[in-house]
Structures are given as C-alpha cells and as structure tokens.
Design a protein around this motif. Sequence first.
Motif, PDB file in Angstrom:
ATOM      1  N   PHE A 111       0.775  -1.367  -0.024  1.00  0.00           N
ATOM      2  CA  PHE A 111      -0.093  -0.142   0.293  1.00  0.00           C
ATOM      3  C   PHE A 111       1.030   1.388   0.175  1.00  0.00           C
ATOM      4  O   PHE A 111       0.576   2.197  -0.849  1.00  0.00           O
ATOM      5  CB  PHE A 111      -1.025  -0.231   1.283  1.00  0.00           C
ATOM      6  CG  PHE A 111      -1.739   1.159   1.337  1.00  0.00           C
ATOM      7  CD1 PHE A 111      -3.104   1.456   0.623  1.00  0.00           C
ATOM      8  CD2 PHE A 111      -1.456   2.461   1.901  1.00  0.00           C
ATOM      9  CE1 PHE A 111      -4.100   2.551   0.765  1.00  0.00           C
ATOM     10  CE2 PHE A 111      -2.299   3.563   1.992  1.00  0.00           C
ATOM     11  CZ  PHE A 111      -3.434   3.363   1.346  1.00  0.00           C
ATOM     12  N   ILE A 112       1.873   1.411   0.879  1.00  0.00           N
ATOM     13  CA  ILE A 112       2.742   2.392   1.011  1.00  0.00           C
ATOM     14  C   ILE A 112       3.367   2.963  -0.386  1.00  0.00           C
ATOM     15  O   ILE A 112       3.427   3.844  -0.658  1.00  0.00           O
ATOM     16  CB  ILE A 112       3.846   2.188   2.133  1.00  0.00           C
ATOM     17  CG1 ILE A 112       3.243   2.153   3.454  1.00  0.00           C
ATOM     18  CG2 ILE A 112       4.823   3.211   2.103  1.00  0.00           C
ATOM     19  CD1 ILE A 112       4.056   1.929   4.571  1.00  0.00           C
ATOM     20  N   PHE A 113       3.690   1.729  -1.081  1.00  0.00           N
ATOM     21  CA  PHE A 113       4.525   2.082  -2.176  1.00  0.00           C
ATOM     22  C   PHE A 113       3.684   1.995  -3.562  1.00  0.00           C
ATOM     23  O   PHE A 113       3.978   2.021  -4.777  1.00  0.00           O
ATOM     24  CB  PHE A 113       5.738   1.101  -2.604  1.00  0.00           C
ATOM     25  CG  PHE A 113       6.661   1.186  -1.839  1.00  0.00           C
ATOM     26  CD1 PHE A 113       7.759   2.050  -2.273  1.00  0.00           C
ATOM     27  CD2 PHE A 113       7.047   0.448  -0.540  1.00  0.00           C
ATOM     28  CE1 PHE A 113       8.810   2.405  -1.470  1.00  0.00           C
ATOM     29  CE2 PHE A 113       8.206   0.684   0.437  1.00  0.00           C
ATOM     30  CZ  PHE A 113       9.131   1.837  -0.179  1.00  0.00           C
ATOM     31  N   GLY A 114       2.385   2.153  -3.214  1.00  0.00           N
ATOM     32  CA  GLY A 114       1.346   2.420  -4.534  1.00  0.00           C
ATOM     33  C   GLY A 114       0.720   3.854  -4.573  1.00  0.00           C
ATOM     34  O   GLY A 114       1.418   4.665  -4.221  1.00  0.00           O
ATOM     35  N   LYS A 129      -2.329  -8.306  -7.339  1.00  0.00           N
ATOM     36  CA  LYS A 129      -2.178  -8.755  -8.715  1.00  0.00           C
ATOM     37  C   LYS A 129      -0.465  -8.903  -8.703  1.00  0.00           C
ATOM     38  O   LYS A 129       0.327  -7.911  -8.184  1.00  0.00           O
ATOM     39  CB  LYS A 129      -2.383  -7.656  -9.856  1.00  0.00           C
ATOM     40  CG  LYS A 129      -3.926  -7.664  -9.958  1.00  0.00           C
ATOM     41  CD  LYS A 129      -4.407  -6.463 -11.116  1.00  0.00           C
ATOM     42  CE  LYS A 129      -5.830  -6.590 -11.241  1.00  0.00           C
ATOM     43  NZ  LYS A 129      -6.276  -5.418 -12.098  1.00  0.00           N
ATOM     44  N   LEU A 130      -0.124  -9.933  -9.329  1.00  0.00           N
ATOM     45  CA  LEU A 130       1.279 -10.101  -9.589  1.00  0.00           C
ATOM     46  C   LEU A 130       1.732 -10.591 -10.904  1.00  0.00           C
ATOM     47  O   LEU A 130       1.512 -11.628 -11.235  1.00  0.00           O
ATOM     48  CB  LEU A 130       1.764 -11.374  -8.387  1.00  0.00           C
ATOM     49  CG  LEU A 130       3.290 -11.529  -8.363  1.00  0.00           C
ATOM     50  CD1 LEU A 130       4.179 -10.761  -7.844  1.00  0.00           C
ATOM     51  CD2 LEU A 130       3.428 -12.868  -7.395  1.00  0.00           C
ATOM     52  N   ASP A 131       2.418  -9.932 -11.608  1.00  0.00           N
ATOM     53  CA  ASP A 131       2.716 -10.021 -13.250  1.00  0.00           C
ATOM     54  C   ASP A 131       4.073 -10.676 -13.278  1.00  0.00           C
ATOM     55  O   ASP A 131       4.770 -11.170 -12.296  1.00  0.00           O
ATOM     56  CB  ASP A 131       2.592  -8.841 -13.947  1.00  0.00           C
ATOM     57  CG  ASP A 131       3.641  -7.807 -13.836  1.00  0.00           C
ATOM     58  OD1 ASP A 131       4.857  -8.124 -13.103  1.00  0.00           O
ATOM     59  OD2 ASP A 131       3.539  -6.540 -14.109  1.00  0.00           O
ATOM     60  N   LYS A 132       4.455 -11.094 -14.524  1.00  0.00           N
ATOM     61  CA  LYS A 132       5.575 -11.905 -14.828  1.00  0.00           C
ATOM     62  C   LYS A 132       6.867 -11.114 -14.261  1.00  0.00           C
ATOM     63  O   LYS A 132       7.698 -11.784 -14.020  1.00  0.00           O
ATOM     64  CB  LYS A 132       5.484 -12.332 -16.060  1.00  0.00           C
ATOM     65  CG  LYS A 132       4.404 -13.484 -16.433  1.00  0.00           C
ATOM     66  CD  LYS A 132       4.465 -14.082 -17.962  1.00  0.00           C
ATOM     67  CE  LYS A 132       3.227 -14.960 -18.338  1.00  0.00           C
ATOM     68  NZ  LYS A 132       3.224 -15.418 -19.539  1.00  0.00           N
ATOM     69  N   LYS A 133       6.850 -10.020 -14.371  1.00  0.00           N
ATOM     70  CA  LYS A 133       7.771  -9.224 -13.994  1.00  0.00           C
ATOM     71  C   LYS A 133       8.065  -8.850 -12.649  1.00  0.00           C
ATOM     72  O   LYS A 133       8.764  -8.003 -12.105  1.00  0.00           O
ATOM     73  CB  LYS A 133       8.034  -7.845 -14.888  1.00  0.00           C
ATOM     74  CG  LYS A 133       8.136  -7.874 -16.381  1.00  0.00           C
ATOM     75  CD  LYS A 133       8.056  -6.700 -17.125  1.00  0.00           C
ATOM     76  CE  LYS A 133       8.224  -6.878 -18.530  1.00  0.00           C
ATOM     77  NZ  LYS A 133       8.156  -5.537 -19.385  1.00  0.00           N
ATOM     78  N   LEU A 134       7.171  -9.517 -11.739  1.00  0.00           N
ATOM     79  CA  LEU A 134       6.995  -9.390 -10.355  1.00  0.00           C
ATOM     80  C   LEU A 134       6.680  -7.997  -9.978  1.00  0.00           C
ATOM     81  O   LEU A 134       7.141  -7.575  -8.759  1.00  0.00           O
ATOM     82  CB  LEU A 134       8.543  -9.769  -9.588  1.00  0.00           C
ATOM     83  CG  LEU A 134       8.766 -11.289  -9.841  1.00  0.00           C
ATOM     84  CD1 LEU A 134      10.042 -11.691  -9.242  1.00  0.00           C
ATOM     85  CD2 LEU A 134       7.550 -12.298  -9.550  1.00  0.00           C
ATOM     86  N   LYS A 135       5.910  -7.436 -10.899  1.00  0.00           N
ATOM     87  CA  LYS A 135       5.161  -6.052 -10.346  1.00  0.00           C
ATOM     88  C   LYS A 135       3.966  -6.398  -9.434  1.00  0.00           C
ATOM     89  O   LYS A 135       3.159  -7.239  -9.993  1.00  0.00           O
ATOM     90  CB  LYS A 135       5.137  -5.312 -11.584  1.00  0.00           C
ATOM     91  CG  LYS A 135       6.211  -4.838 -12.308  1.00  0.00           C
ATOM     92  CD  LYS A 135       6.962  -3.535 -11.545  1.00  0.00           C
ATOM     93  CE  LYS A 135       8.108  -3.105 -12.166  1.00  0.00           C
ATOM     94  NZ  LYS A 135       8.860  -2.074 -11.480  1.00  0.00           N
ATOM     95  N   ILE A 136       3.921  -5.621  -8.394  1.00  0.00           N
ATOM     96  CA  ILE A 136       2.616  -5.995  -7.455  1.00  0.00           C
ATOM     97  C   ILE A 136       1.650  -4.678  -7.255  1.00  0.00           C
ATOM     98  O   ILE A 136       2.222  -3.584  -7.010  1.00  0.00           O
ATOM     99  CB  ILE A 136       3.496  -6.342  -5.989  1.00  0.00           C
ATOM    100  CG1 ILE A 136       4.487  -7.115  -6.110  1.00  0.00           C
ATOM    101  CG2 ILE A 136       2.415  -6.676  -5.119  1.00  0.00           C
ATOM    102  CD1 ILE A 136       5.542  -7.242  -5.029  1.00  0.00           C
ATOM    103  N   THR A 137       0.337  -4.979  -7.341  1.00  0.00           N
ATOM    104  CA  THR A 137      -0.451  -3.981  -7.284  1.00  0.00           C
ATOM    105  C   THR A 137      -1.499  -4.441  -6.312  1.00  0.00           C
ATOM    106  O   THR A 137      -2.061  -5.426  -6.491  1.00  0.00           O
ATOM    107  CB  THR A 137      -1.230  -3.744  -8.543  1.00  0.00           C
ATOM    108  OG1 THR A 137       0.046  -3.527  -9.531  1.00  0.00           O
ATOM    109  CG2 THR A 137      -2.113  -2.369  -8.662  1.00  0.00           C
ATOM    110  N   LEU A 138      -2.066  -3.819  -5.384  1.00  0.00           N
ATOM    111  CA  LEU A 138      -3.223  -3.980  -4.545  1.00  0.00           C
ATOM    112  C   LEU A 138      -4.466  -3.945  -5.298  1.00  0.00           C
ATOM    113  O   LEU A 138      -4.803  -3.035  -6.040  1.00  0.00           O
ATOM    114  CB  LEU A 138      -3.299  -3.044  -3.685  1.00  0.00           C
ATOM    115  CG  LEU A 138      -3.932  -3.508  -2.160  1.00  0.00           C
ATOM    116  CD1 LEU A 138      -3.106  -4.503  -1.491  1.00  0.00           C
ATOM    117  CD2 LEU A 138      -3.809  -2.138  -1.303  1.00  0.00           C
ATOM    118  N   THR A 139      -5.253  -4.905  -5.175  1.00  0.00           N
ATOM    119  CA  THR A 139      -6.491  -5.090  -5.693  1.00  0.00           C
ATOM    120  C   THR A 139      -7.789  -4.221  -4.963  1.00  0.00           C
ATOM    121  O   THR A 139      -7.278  -4.011  -3.940  1.00  0.00           O
ATOM    122  CB  THR A 139      -6.986  -6.391  -6.043  1.00  0.00           C
ATOM    123  OG1 THR A 139      -7.336  -7.109  -4.616  1.00  0.00           O
ATOM    124  CG2 THR A 139      -5.926  -7.321  -6.942  1.00  0.00           C
TER     125      THR A 139
END
Length: 623
Positions: A371-374, A481-491
Amino acid sequence: MNRLGQIVQYQMQTIINHIYQISHLAYRTNDFLLFGIDEYTLLVYFEGKISRKTDIENEDRYQELELTDLKSFNLQKIKRILIAYGQNLSTRNIDEIGPQHSVSYRLFSFLQKIIALDNSEASQAACFDARGQKAKRSNAGPGKKCGLYDIVMRHELTLNDGYDDPDSSCAIYCDIPQNYVFEIDIQKKYFQDSLFINRLADQFLIDDHSGIPSIYEHYYRKKPAVGDAKELKILGTDTKIRRIGYLKLLADFLKKYKNVPKAVLNKKFESFASPFESELNRYKNTTGVIRSAKTGISAKSYINLARKSGLILYLNGVYSAGKQFKVYIQLKEQLSDEKTFNLSLFDKLFFGEHLLRHDFFYLTSLLELIFIFGPEPTSYDQMKRCFHPYILKKLEEIKKQKYGFYQLSKQEADRIRAKYQKMKESPPDGSDIVAYQLTRKETGEINKIYQRIQDWKKAHVYLEHILMPRLNWLLDLDFIKLDKKLKITLTSEGLRFFHHINAWHDMICERVVSPDAFLDRFSSQLFSDVYQMPNKRFDSIQDKTAAKTIGYINESFEHFRTLAPNRVTASQAIYYTKYNLYFRDKTDAEYTDIMEFLQSYKHKRFLTKIQKRQKDGYIQKIR
C-alpha cells in the motif's frame, strides 16, 4: 554565516513561511514551533533555543508565531520535523460526531504520499544538510536501501497526552483523556528541500477517504472493544510453498486416506499431487509446483506448512486432519471450486482466515508495504529492500505495548454487570474486556523474535523464502496482482481488506498482534465486504435463524463425533454452523455469535462447556 549557510537559512525561512500561510494556528515556544493544518499537527524542534534574541520568559508559556519572528530564528539548528494526526478518545462516545477517520489508515496513506512526492520530478530540487553541503538521495535503483527509510526516520501509532496545546478549545489535542495519534519523523537531510517539504505540507489539506467500515462503529466507540492476547505467530516457510490449491488437494488426500504414517506422508502426498501439474500450468501463476521426485521432497514444504499451522496433527506415529481442517473436508465437496487452483469463496474464507490466524504479522506487514509504495505497481525488489527494516521498526513499536486484553465469557460479563446493577451503578465501557500487564514471558517471546530477525544473515537471500510464499497466497486470495515481471498491485479486494485491518488497530489504539478475537467476531462480515457478498446479519432473535442454527449444530453431531457419547467438539460444531449459515442461508454469522447463542439457553437443547486453556470445549445434547 557563510554563503551556503545563508542559502540554508533562506530555504528554511521559505519553508516555514509556506507552512505558516496554510496553517490555521501557529505557536512558538523557546524550543519548538507548532502548526495546526486542517486536522494535522506539524512540529519543528530546534537544537537548543530557537533564538537568543526573542526568548519567552516562561518556558511553559506559548506565544503566537509572527512571520517577523522568523528573521531572528537560527533555522539551521532545526533537528526534528514531526507530523502527527490524532483523535481525543473522549470524542468516540459522542454519537453526534458521527463516523470518524481511521488514524491507522491515515498513517499509511500519508506514508504513501511521502513516497509519491519523493519519486516525483518536482521533488528533485537542491537539498542541503545541516553543514550546508548537498545531501545525497539513495532510495533509487536496485541494490539500494529502502526508499521509505531514506525519507522517514520513524512512524508509529501511539497514545499520548497531547503536545501542550495552548488552545483552550483543544483544537489539536487535549491532555484528558489520552489522544490516539500517528507520528511520522522526517529524516534530517530532507528538512532543507523546500519543494518537498512545502508539497508535503500541502498534503494535509487533501482528503484520503479514511473512514471506519460501518461494521465496527459500535465496537469502535468502546476502548478497548476486542481482545488482543499479544501472541505473535509467524509461520516458517520456504520459497516453494506458493499455491493454496495444494492445501485443497491435501484435504482430498486426507479424506481418502484418513490416517497416514509419518514415514510415508511426504512421498505419498507427492505421488497424489504431482498429476495436477498440468492443471497448474493453466492457472494464472504456475509457480510452487509439486513434481514427482519419488522421494517426497517436492511435497515436504507443503506438509510442513500444514503441520505448523495445525491443518494436520501428529499422534501415535500417524498424521490426520486437524479439527478445523475436518470441517473444511466435510464441506469441500459442496462449497469448493472443482478446479484445484481456483479458489471458491469458501476456499478463500477458510484459508484466508486460517493463514491470518497463524501468520498475521508477516501478511499484514507485506500488505502495508504494498500500500505504501502504491497505488502504482511496485516491484518485488522494493519489497526485498524494505521488508527487513520495516518489520524491525514494527516490532520496536509492538515492544512498547505494555498491556494485553482478553474477553470475558458471557457468564463472567453478566456477573460483573449484575454486580454493578446491585450497586445501582453503570458498568464501565468495555466491562467484558479485562486488561492485564504483559508477563515477562510474553514480552520475552516478542523480544526473542525481534532479536532473531535483527540477526538475519544475508537478509536479501533469506527474504525470498518469506516474501514469495506470501505474495502468492495474497495472489490466490485476489488481494494483489502479481505479473511475470514481479510487479505488485493491490486489488480492490485487497484495499477493502486493508481498510478492515486498519480499523482493528484503531479499535485498540495500537498495533494488533494477535488477530484471533477480531476474526472470531468479524471474519464473516469482513470477507463479505471484501468479496462484495450481500449477506444479511445473524440475528438469533428471529425464530427462523435460531431454528437453522440449531439444525446445523445437530448435523455436526453426525459428522464430528467424539469418544464421549452425545458430544461434539465445540469449535467444529461452531465452524460447521458458521459456514452453512454463510453459504446456505446468506447470513453473516460470527464464531462469537454462535457461541453466545449456545450459552444463552434460549434453545434449551445443548449444554456448552469451554476450557480456557485449550480455547475449546464441547457441546452436549440435553436429553
């Protein structure tokens, strides 16, 4: 004063002037400046006295700050900038005030704003340290330290007695009763970055939608309202344990084999689970696979997770399903998704609650950092850089907590209320909660965990075994969400869940350590909100709901028999009833709802006995 010193003095004068302009009140003492900006407080502390020329005779006395005073202040001597937001606890019992903001959510929201400001091009202005030298930023790029702690020195939730507010109306904080606040200390090298500090001060005026979820409104107005036993649990994991779907398979495995000797468990489950690799290859994330190695090594990590979290139990040389896992096994066929790695709502509720009970500290710490880095996608590398220092600071905050809370049983609470009624007095708020000073053993356990984490060798390598499993569990639960490049997003589901956890902190005015009491009282409502289920609230007064509850408890006697005749383990019967009410009757029934119903004697069907030490008991039919 040299040339660079003059530049620093001018920059700081510009900063204080901007803060002054947007504040609704500004005071000075001999030691610090205090600004009220909307609902926030900003304090600027100095090394020694602010100015020799304009001393205040009485150090306890405030003076209103005038812009003309700034010329005589030695602004190079600023040693600390503190940002605070809080609530006076007396306002919680005033119904007219209405819903209040979440102090905890605002803390994380403000940290998010700080990171966003530092990453923006506009904040890359010249920044000088206290000696007038250009300060270096070090939060960008792989292999660098955590960006958060390049900017922030300290952040925590705390109780205090105010900041000696001179305003008699207590516009910022009062000293009676206590204030529940967050505090953020900015690193010293950022003090002279006028663009950064000015834009940071402007954030005080922006609403961050930090309301308390409505289900907590009643409890929120009592402090404390829910117990926290301060038992810090952490699951030991390795990087292979990534798919919750394999725990679903373990349920099928134990339904088929019931009791499995310890010597063959890993190998036998590996053989059972390895044919599902092709199904995993069609899932949104294909990591964490169990392959046939003919030794059991591929399944060992999942078995260890199940053992450590109590899904399986060891007795007399064999493993079998644990108490709550037996409930899941009984209901899985009708409520679980047929596809192994897709989780149904029942799967998410069961395993989500189970993992939170046993790994709350790490899971919520990871969500807080995301969350903090979102809200933009953040990187796995960023999580690896920040997780270790973040959990150490969080543990330092927890170590300051001196009290635990436990909830009285209904009979004990009724006895206390009856005592007050006899004296014709009202029992105090939260009289069904007992506060107790943490024992040396309890504080010692937290200190041991802190020391162990502090002593990690090669933390960046070790962290893969902590972060990867949990990121994937959160992915399976649809929290990220976690993509193939290991980018992370809060849903959106993850964000709603995050709001609930912050409300828990707010209810007890400090970090929640043990979530058991909160999950017992709120888990069904929490997950209904997270996954947007329009369930109705449990109400045992309604004859239909009471009849359904009795019916499901009766059913549990058929599925979970004990050695004693006419008895069933209380927790199994309650969980079985809870899930049936949730999915068959669209009713949010909590563990505590059903327990209180059983202890109310309204039904006159069952006798319930609970043993505190075991945190469980039995239900017996009354013939």
